[in-house]
Design a protein around this motif. Structure first.
Motif, PDB file in Angstrom:
ATOM      1  N   LYS A  25      -9.911 -78.900  33.839  1.00 16.35           N
ATOM      2  CA  LYS A  25      -9.700 -77.800  34.777  1.00 16.35           C
ATOM      3  C   LYS A  25      -8.239 -77.746  35.189  1.00 16.35           C
ATOM      4  O   LYS A  25      -7.603 -78.780  35.418  1.00 16.35           O
ATOM      5  N   LYS A  26      -7.690 -76.541  35.300  1.00 18.66           N
ATOM      6  CA  LYS A  26      -6.322 -76.375  35.782  1.00 18.66           C
ATOM      7  C   LYS A  26      -6.269 -76.723  37.276  1.00 18.66           C
ATOM      8  O   LYS A  26      -7.260 -76.607  37.997  1.00 18.66           O
ATOM      9  N   PRO A  27      -5.107 -77.160  37.778  1.00 16.87           N
ATOM     10  CA  PRO A  27      -4.988 -77.455  39.218  1.00 16.87           C
ATOM     11  C   PRO A  27      -5.279 -76.220  40.063  1.00 16.87           C
ATOM     12  O   PRO A  27      -5.086 -75.084  39.622  1.00 16.87           O
ATOM     13  N   ASN A  28      -5.756 -76.444  41.276  1.00 19.03           N
ATOM     14  CA  ASN A  28      -6.010 -75.348  42.198  1.00 19.03           C
ATOM     15  C   ASN A  28      -4.714 -74.615  42.536  1.00 19.03           C
ATOM     16  O   ASN A  28      -3.638 -75.218  42.611  1.00 19.03           O
ATOM     17  N   LEU A 275     -20.765 -75.108  25.461  1.00 22.29           N
ATOM     18  CA  LEU A 275     -19.529 -75.878  25.301  1.00 22.29           C
ATOM     19  C   LEU A 275     -18.381 -74.981  24.855  1.00 22.29           C
ATOM     20  O   LEU A 275     -17.255 -75.088  25.358  1.00 22.29           O
ATOM     21  N   ALA A 276     -18.675 -74.071  23.918  1.00 20.91           N
ATOM     22  CA  ALA A 276     -17.639 -73.168  23.405  1.00 20.91           C
ATOM     23  C   ALA A 276     -17.125 -72.255  24.510  1.00 20.91           C
ATOM     24  O   ALA A 276     -15.909 -72.066  24.666  1.00 20.91           O
ATOM     25  N   MET A 277     -18.037 -71.668  25.290  1.00 16.26           N
ATOM     26  CA  MET A 277     -17.616 -70.769  26.374  1.00 16.26           C
ATOM     27  C   MET A 277     -16.826 -71.513  27.436  1.00 16.26           C
ATOM     28  O   MET A 277     -15.793 -71.020  27.920  1.00 16.26           O
ATOM     29  N   ALA A 278     -17.292 -72.696  27.813  1.00 14.41           N
ATOM     30  CA  ALA A 278     -16.618 -73.458  28.856  1.00 14.41           C
ATOM     31  C   ALA A 278     -15.216 -73.878  28.409  1.00 14.41           C
ATOM     32  O   ALA A 278     -14.245 -73.752  29.165  1.00 14.41           O
ATOM     33  N   TYR A 280     -13.346 -72.519  26.001  1.00 12.00           N
ATOM     34  CA  TYR A 280     -12.531 -71.324  25.815  1.00 12.00           C
ATOM     35  C   TYR A 280     -12.038 -70.799  27.161  1.00 12.00           C
ATOM     36  O   TYR A 280     -10.873 -70.401  27.306  1.00 12.00           O
ATOM     37  N   ALA A 281     -12.925 -70.821  28.160  1.00 11.62           N
ATOM     38  CA  ALA A 281     -12.540 -70.362  29.501  1.00 11.62           C
ATOM     39  C   ALA A 281     -11.481 -71.263  30.114  1.00 11.62           C
ATOM     40  O   ALA A 281     -10.527 -70.783  30.745  1.00 11.62           O
ATOM     41  N   ARG A 282     -11.621 -72.575  29.932  1.00 13.38           N
ATOM     42  CA  ARG A 282     -10.628 -73.507  30.477  1.00 13.38           C
ATOM     43  C   ARG A 282      -9.279 -73.329  29.768  1.00 13.38           C
ATOM     44  O   ARG A 282      -8.225 -73.311  30.413  1.00 13.38           O
TER      45      ARG A 282
END
Length: 502
Positions: A25-28, A275-278, A280-282
């Motif tokens: 996850k990217k930082p807030n 897994l692919a969607m998660a 790709y979204a990240r």
């Protein structure tokens, strides 16, 4: 349920395995809020002004969570139009997201006018803040009159504002400051960000699931990436059979899993899709995903996509079924304004029990596992709507369960431009599973179930709704003020369950 099982479900049943396999996850986002005191040394008690402003800075700093906000404050109250303009240009260079003006004393009108002009050129949320002062002697600060004067000039110049009249010692201070600050945060954190529409378009015939993309960008700063299924499917090939097997074993082996009738191939495909969607979204830093979960997933890939979306949502990535962009927008705003605590999920309005004052909400089985009622558990199922046609040809994976009880907010930003919204609060109460799928019965907090139904049907509102955890209405109303969104008023049902268009 033991402490270990409770901790697993609070984080999502298989979220730990997902996090080990996908991009981090990217930082807030950190929102920058500037504080400036304004006052006049010539006519008022400058020492008390300095003391009060120092207390204001301390109180504000304590009210803003450090993990989401950076406070930038002027060293002392500013007195002249030249000094305030210089300071504002410095703040502009630092990219501030919101402004709080502390009324240290009465001020000159030209200072207020300079502020107004700058705010009209730099559209950010602004809060005018003042509080009471010592009485019984000379008028030492004249703060309230100064605040009145400032906001009169703002109003004359067409400046949108919020105001607060409380000291840092008042019980409601922190909550009201945070209400304003959350709007600053949401506006800034979603600006120029994207969402992913997996499947490319809305599902057939669901007209109220579309939003005007230019309106979405203009009002919220959100862009839409349309991604075809083959791109997502190819992306999913990076994940090994071993990690998919581990996820399946942990999901089906959990003590809360009470039933499974989905074959291994469909479960494996569903997990790979999630897994692919998660991932790709990240990788693309999406705010959320709109998932076109039929008909292609049925017809071409041989699965039902709802369970895949559920597992993605457990990671804090909102997923709206049936590519409903208004629903996804609602989920994103709830997620951002609650700092990730709302766990929003998409539902249909499915049942009204006027005698018990309950509104029943249902969807196919795509809610995050964080919402599972721990006393009743969950079932891994084929699609019940497909079973209405033919049980044998139905497919999965869906996660069916009763939602856990608690405080919730129901909302939906409406088709076609999200320029209006209906929002109300309630509590998920104990109930039976009225329909197989993802189900909850909500008792409205202030209105009756009949009032809710009358409002929805009289106004012909969208058919999807979002349930978010916690009471969020006040925070969303403040945000709507800054986004120029009108709130739909709840109507009183007069003739039992009968009405007509407005």
């Amino acid at each position: 349920m033991g402490l270990l099982e409770k901790s697993i479900i609070e984080g999502g049943i298989v979220s730990d395995l997902f996090e080990s396999a996908i991009a981090p996850k990217k930082p807030n986002y950190i929102a920058k809020i500037a504080l400036v005191g304004v006052g006049l040394e010539e006519h008022f008690d400058w020492q008390s002004i300095l003391k009060n402003y120092a207390n204001a800075k301390t109180g504000l700093k304590n009210a803003l969570p450090k993990e989401r906000f950076e406070l930038i404050a002027s060293e002392a109250p500013i007195q002249s139009k030249e000094a305030i303009y210089t300071w504002l240009k410095e703040m502009q260079a630092q990219g501030i997201d919101g402004l709080i003006i502390y009324q240290a004393s009465f001020i000159a009108g030209d200072l207020a006018a300079t502020l107004a002009r700058w705010l009209n050129q730099n559209k950010i949320p602004v809060l005018s803040w003042s509080h009471d002062e010592e009485t019984g002697g000379r008028l030492s600060n004249n703060r309230l009159c100064g605040q009145n004067f400032l906001l009169n000039i703002f109003n004359s110049c067409g400046v949108k504002f919020s105001w607060l009249f409380e000291s840092p010692d008042d019980d409601a201070f922190n909550g009201n400051i945070l209400k304003f600050a959350k709007s600053v945060y949401v506006k800034a954190s979603i600006n120029q960000k994207s969402v992913g529409m997996v499947g490319g378009f809305r599902v057939p015939g669901f007209y109220d699931c579309e939003l005007n993309e230019l309106s979405l960008l203009n009002r919220f700063g959100i862009k839409v990436d349309r991604i075809d299924f083959d791109t997502i499917w190819q992306h999913g090939k990076k994940f090994t059979d071993d990690i998919i097997g581990q996820i399946k074993e942990q999901l089906l082996g959990h003590s809360l899993c009470k039933f499974n009738n989905v074959n291994d191939e469909q479960i494996n495909k569903s997990i790979r899709l999630s897994l692919a969607m998660a991932d790709y979204a990240r990788l693309h830093d999406y705010l959320g995903i709109g998932l076109k979960n039929w008909p292609e997933l049925f017809d071409t890939y041989g699965i039902a996509g709802d369970g895949a979306g559920a597992l993605v949502q457990d990671l804090g990535i909102p997923v709206a079924d049936e590519s409903d962009m208004g629903a996804l927008l609602t989920m994103i705003l709830m997620h951002q304004i609650s700092f990730g605590n709302a766990i929003p999920t998409l539902v249909d309005l499915s049942l009204i029990n006027k005698d018990d004052n309950r509104v029943g909400f249902w969807h196919c089985g795509g809610a995050p596992t964080k919402l599972i009622h721990p006393e009743t558990g969950f079932e891994v199922r084929n699609h019940s709507i497909l079973e209405n046609f033919d049980v044998e040809s139905s497919m999965g994976m869906l996660l069916e369960f009763l939602h856990k009880q608690g405080q919730v907010t129901i909302a939906k930003y409406q088709y076609p431009e999200a320029s209006k919204v209906l929002t109300w609060e309630g509590n998920i109460r104990p109930s039976e599973m009225a329909f197989r799928g993802s189900y909850a019965e909500v008792e409205p907090r202030k209105n009756s179930a009949g009032d809710i139904l009358s409002t929805v049907l009289n106004n012909g509102l969208d058919h999807h709704w979002i349930i978010g955890r916690g009471y969020l209405q006040k925070d969303l109303t403040e945000l709507n003020h800054w986004l120029d969104i009108s709130n739909i008023e709840i109507e009183i049902s007069k003739d039992h369950l009968y009405g007509h268009s407005n």
